[in-house]
Motif scaffolding. Structure first.
Motif, PDB file in Angstrom:
ATOM      1  N   ALA A  51       0.817  -1.222   0.000  1.00 33.81           N
ATOM      2  CA  ALA A  51       0.000   0.000   0.000  1.00 33.81           C
ATOM      3  C   ALA A  51       0.846   1.266   0.000  1.00 33.81           C
ATOM      4  O   ALA A  51       0.432   2.285  -0.567  1.00 33.81           O
ATOM      5  CB  ALA A  51      -0.915  -0.005   1.218  1.00 33.81           C
ATOM      6  N   GLN A  53       6.601  -3.445  -4.815  1.00 35.54           N
ATOM      7  CA  GLN A  53       5.376  -4.236  -5.017  1.00 35.54           C
ATOM      8  C   GLN A  53       5.678  -5.498  -5.806  1.00 35.54           C
ATOM      9  O   GLN A  53       5.157  -6.578  -5.502  1.00 35.54           O
ATOM     10  CB  GLN A  53       4.334  -3.400  -5.753  1.00 35.54           C
ATOM     11  N   ALA A  59      -4.367  -7.651  -1.944  1.00 37.68           N
ATOM     12  CA  ALA A  59      -3.853  -6.278  -1.839  1.00 37.68           C
ATOM     13  C   ALA A  59      -3.129  -5.869  -3.118  1.00 37.68           C
ATOM     14  O   ALA A  59      -3.276  -4.738  -3.598  1.00 37.68           O
ATOM     15  CB  ALA A  59      -2.907  -6.174  -0.642  1.00 37.68           C
ATOM     16  N   GLU A 103      -5.583  -5.181  -5.846  1.00 37.02           N
ATOM     17  CA  GLU A 103      -6.360  -3.958  -5.628  1.00 37.02           C
ATOM     18  C   GLU A 103      -5.505  -2.697  -5.714  1.00 37.02           C
ATOM     19  O   GLU A 103      -5.961  -1.657  -6.202  1.00 37.02           O
ATOM     20  CB  GLU A 103      -7.030  -4.023  -4.250  1.00 37.02           C
ATOM     21  N   LEU A 104      -4.251  -2.780  -5.248  1.00 40.99           N
ATOM     22  CA  LEU A 104      -3.425  -1.577  -5.112  1.00 40.99           C
ATOM     23  C   LEU A 104      -2.154  -1.607  -5.954  1.00 40.99           C
ATOM     24  O   LEU A 104      -1.536  -0.560  -6.166  1.00 40.99           O
ATOM     25  CB  LEU A 104      -3.019  -1.390  -3.643  1.00 40.99           C
ATOM     26  N   ARG A 163      -8.870  -3.787 -13.690  1.00 42.22           N
ATOM     27  CA  ARG A 163      -7.954  -2.653 -13.602  1.00 42.22           C
ATOM     28  C   ARG A 163      -6.979  -2.581 -14.770  1.00 42.22           C
ATOM     29  O   ARG A 163      -6.652  -1.494 -15.259  1.00 42.22           O
ATOM     30  CB  ARG A 163      -7.168  -2.713 -12.285  1.00 42.22           C
TER      31      ARG A 163
END
Length: 383
Positions: A117, A124, A140, A143-144, A172
């Motif tokens: 995050a 990441q 996570a 999503e991020l 996404r």
């Protein structure tokens, strides 16, 4: 002097802390590595461990990245490393942080989710490539995470990825070629996500300036829609029966379960999927729907179609196709989409013209003719 740590670590550490101010970088790095290895070796008495930990903590302030890298290499795979030192290293420059984040077993899911995050790019991606990535951490990242992190996650066979996370990645980044390719080759990808990617590809093509300039936006929209429908039919052949319900629901929510789509499904002989559509739309038991499709009377089938919300205008052609496919299934007849679509066209006969249905069936028939001719030509060329 610092290559081996014996029984007088407190004294050694004391000399070490005085010595580091004048030592060369290579010497400090070697000594830091030896100290860290001695610490995780578990052979130090409590007092000596405290002294070594204090020294390692001080070394985190060393101006040379080589010293901090040496500590990271020595501590990164140990379950006995000082957590505060690992946390500091994980916040260091990317090459040092990546080493610790990629290896350390001490990071909890919450720790890793916080890193995802609060970081971007390389960090990441490193988290996504850990030997094991839990479903929570995968969620996570889905999503991020940035696109490259999602690609790394999908390429990681040790990642536990939930169906919902696959959907979020597709939603996404389905327009990003690298992500799309990683999703498509993943055997875990749910069927509705595969359909979503088909639509994403169509949207990318439709929005292409070259396509718009070549054929115009209106025709580009129609071509994209037709291509997605045809690709959806191909997709049905490649998914397991137990995935039918999820794909049906996905198509329903998108508004793609149109009467035209259903006519295509039946014309191409995808009767099992047609049954799944009827089950999804009517909520009736699958055994009853299957029995009706296999041998039900026209009146009972028409009632089933009304319960599914299908227009009565397509009853005749759908029932015609079902009878042909029943004969094919029982071995009484050999037929394909070309013959079935022609018989469906003939079923319209002299009834009041439904121009849209007629045009649809002609289109299906011509596509089947072209497809069969192409296969024939390829067979001749291969002989």
């Amino acid at each position: 002097m610092f290559g081996c740590w014996g029984a007088t670590e407190v004294t050694v550490v004391s000399h070490f802390l005085k010595w580091i101010n004048t030592a060369r970088v290579s010497e400090r790095a070697a000594a830091a590595s030896a100290l860290a290895q001695a610490y995780v070796g578990k052979n130090l008495p409590f007092e000596d461990r405290c002294a070594a930990e204090a020294a390692l903590t001080l070394l985190l302030e060393d101006p040379s990245a080589k010293v901090r890298m040496a500590i990271a290499e020595a501590l990164s795979m140990s379950r006995h490393a000082p957590p505060q030192i690992l946390a500091a290293l994980a916040s260091d420059q990317p090459d040092i942080a990546s080493l610790v984040l990629a290896r350390s077993p001490l990071f909890t899911d919450d720790d890793l989710i916080d890193r995802v995050a609060s970081s971007v790019g390389t960090v990441q991606r490193i988290v996504a490539g850990r030997p094991y990535v839990s479903m929570a951490v995968s969620a996570a990242i889905a999503e991020l995470g940035e696109a490259e992190a999602c690609v790394a996650l999908l390429a990681n066979s040790g990642a536990d990825i939930a169906t919902l996370s696959f959907r979020r990645v597709a939603e996404r980044f389905g327009h990003v070629a690298a992500v799309r390719e990683a999703l498509v080759v993943d055997p875990r990808l749910p069927s509705d996500c595969r359909h979503m990617l088909l639509v994403k590809v169509g949207e990318v093509l439709r929005q292409s300036p070259l396509v718009a300039a070549s054929i115009g936006p209106v025709r580009a929209e129609r071509v994209m829609r037709d291509a997605c429908v045809k690709a959806s039919l191909t997709l049905i052949d490649g998914i397991r029966f137990d995935e039918h319900a999820a794909l049906v629901e996905h198509l329903r929510l998108r508004g793609d379960l149109t009467s035209a789509f259903i006519v295509r499904v039946v014309a191409h002989g995808k009767i099992d999927f047609f049954g799944s559509v009827l089950v999804g739309l009517t909520k009736q038991h699958r055994k009853r729907v299957t029995a009706l499709l296999a041998g039900g009377r026209d009146i009972a089938l028409a009632a089933l179609f009304r319960a599914a919300g299908l227009p009565a205008s397509i009853d005749g052609v759908v029932l015609c196709a079902l009878k042909v496919w029943r004969e094919v299934a029982s071995g009484k007849r050999i037929a394909g989409a070309q013959e079935v679509s022609w018989l469906m066209l003939n079923e319209l006969g002299d009834r009041p013209a439904d121009t849209n249905l007629t045009a649809l069936l002609k289109s299906i028939h011509l596509e089947a003719l072209r497809g069969n001719a192409r296969e024939h030509a390829l067979a001749i060329a291969a002989a």
